[in-house]
Every structure is written in C-alpha cells, then in structure tokens.
Scaffold this active site. Structure first.
Site, PDB file in Angstrom:
ATOM      1  CG  ASP A 150       6.202   4.589  -1.146  1.00  0.00           C
ATOM      2  OD1 ASP A 150       6.954   3.620  -1.185  1.00  0.00           O
ATOM      3  OD2 ASP A 150       5.139   4.156  -0.572  1.00  0.00           O
TER       4      ASP A 150
ATOM      5  CD  GLU B 219       5.857  -2.886   3.373  1.00  0.00           C
ATOM      6  OE1 GLU B 219       5.372  -4.000   3.310  1.00  0.00           O
ATOM      7  OE2 GLU B 219       5.723  -2.183   2.718  1.00  0.00           O
TER       8      GLU B 219
ATOM      9  CD1 TRP C  50       1.340  -1.224   9.122  1.00  0.00           C
ATOM     10  CD2 TRP C  50       0.722  -2.702   7.243  1.00  0.00           C
ATOM     11  NE1 TRP C  50       2.669  -1.728   8.597  1.00  0.00           N
ATOM     12  CE2 TRP C  50       2.341  -2.634   7.585  1.00  0.00           C
ATOM     13  CE3 TRP C  50       0.381  -3.521   6.301  1.00  0.00           C
ATOM     14  CZ2 TRP C  50       3.087  -3.462   6.651  1.00  0.00           C
ATOM     15  CZ3 TRP C  50       1.446  -4.236   5.730  1.00  0.00           C
ATOM     16  CH2 TRP C  50       2.753  -4.348   5.846  1.00  0.00           C
TER      17      TRP C  50
ATOM     18  CG  HIS D 222       8.153   2.420   1.471  1.00  0.00           C
ATOM     19  ND1 HIS D 222       7.963   1.507   0.506  1.00  0.00           N
ATOM     20  CD2 HIS D 222       7.516   1.526   2.577  1.00  0.00           C
ATOM     21  CE1 HIS D 222       7.361   0.183   0.698  1.00  0.00           C
ATOM     22  NE2 HIS D 222       7.050   0.234   2.165  1.00  0.00           N
TER      23      HIS D 222
HETATM   24  C1  TNX Z   1       2.090  -2.476   2.610  1.00  0.00           C
HETATM   25  S1  TNX Z   1       0.782  -1.018   4.462  1.00  0.00           S
HETATM   26  C2  TNX Z   1       2.685  -1.341   2.599  1.00  0.00           C
HETATM   27  C3  TNX Z   1       2.451  -0.599   1.274  1.00  0.00           C
HETATM   28  C4  TNX Z   1       1.905  -1.341   0.038  1.00  0.00           C
HETATM   29  C5  TNX Z   1       0.973  -2.106   0.848  1.00  0.00           C
HETATM   30  C6  TNX Z   1       0.150  -2.924  -0.424  1.00  0.00           C
HETATM   31  C7  TNX Z   1       2.178  -0.319   4.547  1.00  0.00           C
HETATM   32  C8  TNX Z   1       2.220   0.459   5.853  1.00  0.00           C
HETATM   33  N1  TNX Z   1       2.888  -0.610   3.715  1.00  0.00           N
HETATM   34  O1  TNX Z   1       3.852   0.039   0.793  1.00  0.00           O
HETATM   35  O2  TNX Z   1       1.542  -0.387  -0.677  1.00  0.00           O
HETATM   36  O3  TNX Z   1       1.231  -3.059   1.476  1.00  0.00           O
HETATM   37  O4  TNX Z   1      -1.151  -3.375   0.155  1.00  0.00           O
END
Ligand code: TNX
Length: 540
Positions: A200, A335, A401, A272
């Site tokens: 990450d 993300e 998610w 990330h």
């Molecule tokens: C979203 S869930 C993210 C993570 C963060 C998290 C915090 C996801 C696939 N990505 O990078 O840590 O929210 O809840």
C-alpha cells in the site's frame, strides 16, 4: 428470615453449579444440525485418536487439540491406526459425506466417532470438539478438571465455501507471530481464507528478490500521522516499518495450510502504489521523486501503464505466485485516481492506440493485461469492485466493498463474487460508542449490525446467487497501531462473520448468537486473545 434467604441463595448456587456440571453447549459457528442425547464421554490418559487413513493431513487435522490437551491437562493422547471399539476418537474419511468441508460427529459415552469427506472436515469436527470440552482446555497450565464432552450427534457443513478475514499489514506492520495468531483465530471459527494485504502507499511488506528496493526503501516511512487527516496535521516523527522475508512468507503459508486456510495475497495496482513508486519512481507517469506515505488516504501517483511497469508487476507476481499456492491472486484495483493518467502523454497515446474511451477503460486495459499474465500461470485474479469500471476482465472475481452493488452487478455479468460490504463487515469501523472507544476510522458497525448481514442479495436470481462464493471482513489498520488492537477490532465481529459464512440462514438468531459468543469469551481469555467486550453492556 435472613437464614432463609441465605439458604435460598446457597440452593440456587448449587443448582447453578449442577447445571454447569451438565455442561453448557455454546458453539460458534452454530452447527447445521445438533441433537443432544444425554450423558458424556470422558477423555483420559488411555483415550486414543484413531486415524483412518493415518496420513500427515489427518494428523494435522487433530494436532491442535492434541497439543491443547497436553498443555492444559497433561493428557498425552496417542494417535493409532487401529480401530478401538471404546475410549477413542475414531476419525474416518468417508466419500459419502457430501460437502468437502462437512463432518459428522457422534459423541457416545464410550466412543467418539467422526466422519468427513476430507481431512479439512475432520479438522472442523475437532474445532467443534474443542468448544465442547471444558473452557480450561484453552488455558496454558495444568487443570484437574474432568475432560468431558456431552453426548450428541452433529451433522455439519458450511453454507459458503469462502469465509474469511483480511488483515492490512501495510498501514501498520505486524509480525509473523501476529499473523500466526490471526490465523489461529480464523481457524477456531472455521474460517478458511486469509486475505493478506501486503502492499500500500504507507509500506511495501513482502520481499521481492528481483527488486530489493521495494523493501529497502518501500517498507519504511519516516513518520506517521497522529489522529485523522485534518487541516493542522501532526506527525509522530517516529520511523515505522518492517517486512516479511520470503522465508517468513513460506512459514506463514505453511502455518495457514496446517490450519486448512488458504492465503490470498494482495499486491495493489494501479493505485495505492506510493511505497513502490518511492522505490522505483520510473514506474510512475511523472518520474517522481516520491516518499513512502506518512498520511492516510487516497493518493494521485499510481502505476503508469507502460512496458517497464508491466514487466515489473509480472516479475513481482511471478515471485508471489511461487510463494502462495492460492487459486486467487488479489490485484487490488481500488481507489486509483485518474488525474496523472489524464495528464500523461504516454497514457493518452496508449488510449488512442487501443481505442479506449476514457481512463476507466485504461484501468480495465491495465487489469486485463495483468489478468492474462496471472491466467498464464494457472491462477485467477480477484479485485476490489472498481475493476468493474471500464469493463471486467474475462475471468475476474470481484470483491464487493462499496456496499453490495458491485457484487450484484458482477454476479449478473456471470462473475464470481466475494461479498465484503463496508456497510456490514468493515471491522475497522467503530463497534461501540465512539466517545468511549479507542480512535477508529469512523463508521458504526456494532456486532448486531454485522451479524444481520445476509450475503445473498434478493436482487439476484437463484442462478446468479450461485456466484456469491461467500463473505469476508476487512481489517484496515490506519488506526490500529498494534496487534492487540487488531484483535480487539476483529472480534467478536469476526465470529459473527464466521457464523454468517458457516451456519444455515434458518438458524440465524442474534440473541442466541450473543449468548454463545459471550460464553466463548473465557476461552479467548485462556488463549490470551484480545476482543471487545461491548456486548456485555449492550442494550437490547
Ligand atoms: C478503503 S476498502 C480502502 C482502504 C482503506 C479503507 C478504510 C478498499 C478496497 N480500500 O484503502 O484502508 O477504505 O476503511
């Protein structure tokens, strides 16, 4: 009068002890079918465990209980390959048991017999036995309790094939021993998948031999944010980091296998990626320089879809695939802001050349490229639901998610899905009043809410529902500085997730679950496992 009251108290106490002696049965997850028949089986120094066949995997299936009995009761139970007719736990593989993880457990006064299709089924029968024995079984000192098991008949099998929890070791590093404990806790609740989030922005945590800078540089950050991101950021000015050598990884994989758990490694792309880019800035659009992130959040610099990046990622994935036997390799996909790609001459030229309408299609191109490679190694990719944007790769499995919408869409498109909605199973969210809880990322998911989750969305037809492989809880660790806090956040909600994944939907009952789970707390205490006690004072 006083004497009478005292007498009644004593009487009710002795009734309580008597009913305790009858041994309560508190199993989590609750078995599909259970019938208590009366009486009990007692383990003693002459009890044997008979294995048929006597193979290394069968020995693994019974190993934990044998170790606990020795540790807590100084009972040395031998395994034999004969078939004793009494005072034994007779374990047999039987291909007639339909579910590969299922088992039948029959406890009679003079014999316990277990049948399963696979050693994994035998293992789960032993997890059940462990919860049926007195709670002192979990305590690391000699107890002179009687090692009894109530007579009963259990027929059990999981509802879903995928039952797991994720652990993020990037935002805060956890040791190999911590990961072993996380695996112990999964196995105790009959979960079978451990999703290991290894890369990450704030840290790259797995040694890659071909790219040593990933861990020399990418595994360490200079400082971490104190509290949540705000306008007046404060830093702890303390370096943080660590990584798992390939030797560590091998040990963790072997440890998981002994607990019949598959590890799904996650290598994040294209987003990330800051820690990787800090080590190899040439893999970005701008060329850097970058530093390993000290903030929490979503960051603009992501992998640039050029040949050097694909070669790099394929080399990394090759080493990862050699270490992890998992059918699935998690490639992240969440993300990934598209701003750098929008302003990158290479990205824009590539989009033109490949006829891609927008940057989402470019991400889809990226993921499809990686999928092709992973498939060529005989594995499949799984990714966060953003991989739907711009078109799913042909064989991709989706981990939903951002609620269930992504999972529903993927199942409709005929893709497999693991449900992990943040609306129910984000175990980094608060589980009790934020005013009195340690700082967490936010949200509010008390145990009852997590327990109420139903993984099969009514929006899907029964045929489409078959694509829902199961569910997973996610433990992101931005606000989880150490493993003790990780356990606190993960349980008891992890136990609720385990029960949703294992037990028949018709048996779902929060009040009943809560009472069984509270009874397990003294077993967690015995193992030295931390957990949140909020349900002890929860209002109905
Ligand atoms: C979203 S869930 C993210 C993570 C963060 C998290 C915090 C996801 C696939 N990505 O990078 O840590 O929210 O809840």
């Amino acid at each position: 009068m006083k004497k009478f009251i005292l007498f009644s108290i004593l009487l009710s106490m002795s009734i309580a002890t008597f009913s305790q002696a009858k041994q309560e049965i508190n199993l989590v997850p609750i078995p599909a079918k259970i019938q208590v028949t009366g009486g009990q089986f007692t383990l003693d120094a002459n009890t044997k465990i008979a294995l048929s066949p006597d193979t290394p995997e069968m020995r693994q299936a019974v190993e934990t209980l044998v170790r606990l009995l020795r540790r807590a009761g100084d009972l040395r139970i031998e395994t034999v390959d004969s078939q004793p007719a009494s005072n034994a736990i007779v374990c047999k593989l039987n291909s007639a048991v339909s579910n590969p993880e299922g088992y039948k457990l029959s406890v009679r006064k003079n014999l316990i017999s277990i049948e399963a299709k696979t050693p994994q089924g035998i293992f789960y029968a032993f997890q059940t036995l462990r919860q049926l024995l007195p709670f002192q079984i979990e305590r690391p000192y000699l107890s002179n309790v009687a090692w009894t098991v109530p007579c009963l008949e259990i027929e059990d099998a999981p509802r879903f094939g995928y039952r797991g929890l994720m652990l993020d070791v990037c935002r805060h590093f956890m040791t190999k021993e911590d990961v072993f404990r996380y695996i112990d806790m999964l196995a105790y609740h009959k979960m079978n998948r451990f999703h290991w989030h290894l890369t990450d922005d704030q840290g790259w945590r797995i040694e890659i031999k071909k790219y040593p800078k990933l861990t020399q540089i990418g595994a360490y950050r200079s400082s971490s944010l104190i509290g949540r991101p705000s306008r007046n950021k404060q830093w702890d000015n303390t370096p943080h980091g660590g990584f798992f050598t390939q030797e560590d990884v091998k040990q963790v994989v072997a440890y998981a296998a002994r607990n019949f758990i598959t590890i799904i490694p996650e290598i994040e792309m294209p987003g990330h990626a800051t820690a990787a880019l800090a080590a190899y800035p040439e893999l970005s659009c701008s060329g850097g320089p970058f530093e390993v992130e000290r903030n929490w959040g979503v960051f603009p610099d992501i992998f640039c879809p050029k040949e050097t990046t694909f070669n790099f990622l394929q080399d990394v994935l090759s080493e990862v695939i050699d270490l992890f036997p998992s059918e699935y390799i998690h490639i992240g996909g969440d993300e990934a802001p598209k701003t750098r790609w929008q302003n990158c001459a290479h990205c824009q030229a590539l989009m033109k050349q490949e006829n891609l309408k927008n940057e989402h299609e470019l991400q889809s191109y990226f993921i499809k490229h990686i999928e092709k490679f992973v498939e060529s190694k005989g594995r499949h990719i799984i990714g966060w639901d953003e991989i739907l944007e711009g078109g799913l790769a042909p064989n991709a499995t989706v981990m939903s998610w951002r609620g269930e919408a992504g999972g529903i869409e993927a199942a409709k498109q005929g893709h497999d899905v693991v449900m992990a909605p943040n609306s129910y199973v984000y175990i980094d969210y608060y589980q009790a009043n934020p005013k009195t809880e340690p700082l967490a990322i936010g949200g509010f998911l008390p145990l009852w809410k997590t327990y109420s989750y139903e993984p099969l969305p009514p929006a899907l037809t029964p045929e489409q529902q078959k694509h829902i492989l199961g569910l997973q809880g996610n433990l992101w660790t931005e606000y989880i500085p150490d493993f003790k806090q990780a356990q606190y956040m993960a349980y008891p909600r992890g136990a609720a997730i385990a029960e949703i994944g294992w037990s028949p939907a018709a048996k779902k009952n929060y009040a009943d679950f809560k009472q069984r789970e509270i009874a397990l707390f003294k077993r967690y205490d015995g193992m030295g496992w931390n957990y949140c006690k909020a349900i002890l004072t929860e209002e109905e």
